[in-house]
Design a protein around this motif. Structure first.
Motif, mmCIF file in Angstrom:
data_model
loop_
_atom_site.group_PDB
_atom_site.id
_atom_site.type_symbol
_atom_site.label_atom_id
_atom_site.label_comp_id
_atom_site.label_asym_id
_atom_site.label_seq_id
_atom_site.Cartn_x
_atom_site.Cartn_y
_atom_site.Cartn_z
ATOM 1 N N ARG A 104 0.870 9.396 -5.846
ATOM 2 C CA ARG A 104 1.617 10.842 -5.275
ATOM 3 C C ARG A 104 2.543 11.263 -6.444
ATOM 4 O O ARG A 104 2.577 12.378 -6.809
ATOM 5 C CB ARG A 104 2.095 10.881 -4.110
ATOM 6 N N GLU A 138 0.792 -1.343 0.140
ATOM 7 C CA GLU A 138 0.016 -0.075 -0.019
ATOM 8 C C GLU A 138 1.026 1.177 0.061
ATOM 9 O O GLU A 138 0.541 2.287 -0.720
ATOM 10 C CB GLU A 138 -1.014 -0.060 0.888
ATOM 11 N N ASP A 139 2.043 1.218 0.692
ATOM 12 C CA ASP A 139 2.935 2.460 0.857
ATOM 13 C C ASP A 139 3.503 2.563 -0.789
ATOM 14 O O ASP A 139 3.472 3.724 -1.041
ATOM 15 C CB ASP A 139 3.841 2.228 1.647
ATOM 16 N N PRO A 179 -4.649 5.764 -8.955
ATOM 17 C CA PRO A 179 -4.870 5.035 -7.858
ATOM 18 C C PRO A 179 -5.925 4.140 -8.079
ATOM 19 O O PRO A 179 -6.152 3.033 -7.502
ATOM 20 C CB PRO A 179 -4.968 5.884 -6.852
ATOM 21 N N TRP A 225 2.102 1.876 -3.476
ATOM 22 C CA TRP A 225 1.093 2.205 -4.431
ATOM 23 C C TRP A 225 0.879 3.667 -4.134
ATOM 24 O O TRP A 225 0.434 4.454 -4.955
ATOM 25 C CB TRP A 225 -0.203 1.244 -4.260
ATOM 26 N N GLY A 226 0.841 3.952 -2.958
ATOM 27 C CA GLY A 226 0.426 5.428 -2.605
ATOM 28 C C GLY A 226 1.896 6.337 -3.243
ATOM 29 O O GLY A 226 1.499 7.438 -3.765
ATOM 30 N N TRP A 227 2.972 5.795 -3.142
ATOM 31 C CA TRP A 227 3.946 6.438 -3.411
ATOM 32 C C TRP A 227 3.804 6.842 -4.854
ATOM 33 O O TRP A 227 3.977 7.791 -5.326
ATOM 34 C CB TRP A 227 5.310 5.899 -2.964
#
Length: 168
Positions: free
Chosen positions: A156, A148-149, A162, A151-153
């Motif tokens: 962003r 998840e980190d 997303p 994918w978020g990176w």
């Protein structure tokens, strides 16, 4: 980590010689990168791991015919996540953080899906065969259940959508 040379569940690791080089060149060009083919048997400039592993210098990814596709995509991913002005200073090692490394591991699988005859499944299997290690035991489990980190990176950074988790 061990260097490549193993076999994945698909058989021997997929190499640059096994796929359409023009498709790789076009994919890298989308991100302002160039692919430089290195003659067989010659040392690969900017290769962190040596042997047949891809190398990076500036905005160029170096690879031979025997370079594993997952290695080429991983090193390209390091350049893709960098701002263009930072790329100029890159030689051999571009990792800025653990978060970036995690994002690059996801990104290389997504780039595999963008290449005919490659696909994320193959990239993930070859990552496992090469020796990547993840808490859940495989690259696939990491990407699907524990990233998840990353994918978020990537979201962003504007590199993935997303909602669909596909390359932009």
């Amino acid at each position: 980590m061990p260097r490549s040379g193993g076999a994945s569940s698909y058989g021997p690791m997929l190499t640059l010689a096994d796929i359409d080089t023009d498709a790789v060149t076009a994919l890298l060009a989308r991100y302002g990168l160039a692919l430089e083919r290195v003659p067989d048997g010659e040392a690969i400039p900017g290769s962190y791991w040596g042997e047949s592993e891809a190398g990076i210098i500036g905005s160029t990814v170096y690879a031979r015919g025997d370079t594993p596709v997952h290695s080429l995509l991983h090193e390209a991913g390091h350049l893709i996540v960098l701002a263009p002005e930072k790329r100029a200073a890159v030689h051999t090692d571009a990792t800025d953080s653990i978060e970036e490394e995690n994002a690059v591991c996801v990104l290389q699988a997504l780039m595999g899906d963008a290449l005919p005859g490659v696909g994320a499944d193959r990239v993930l299997a070859d990552m496992d065969a090469w020796g990547y290690t993840f808490r859940l035991g495989s690259a696939r489990a990491y990407v699907e259940q524990d990233a998840e980190d990353a994918w978020g990176w990537l979201a962003r950074a504007g590199l993935v959508d997303p909602a669909t988790r596909r390359l932009r």
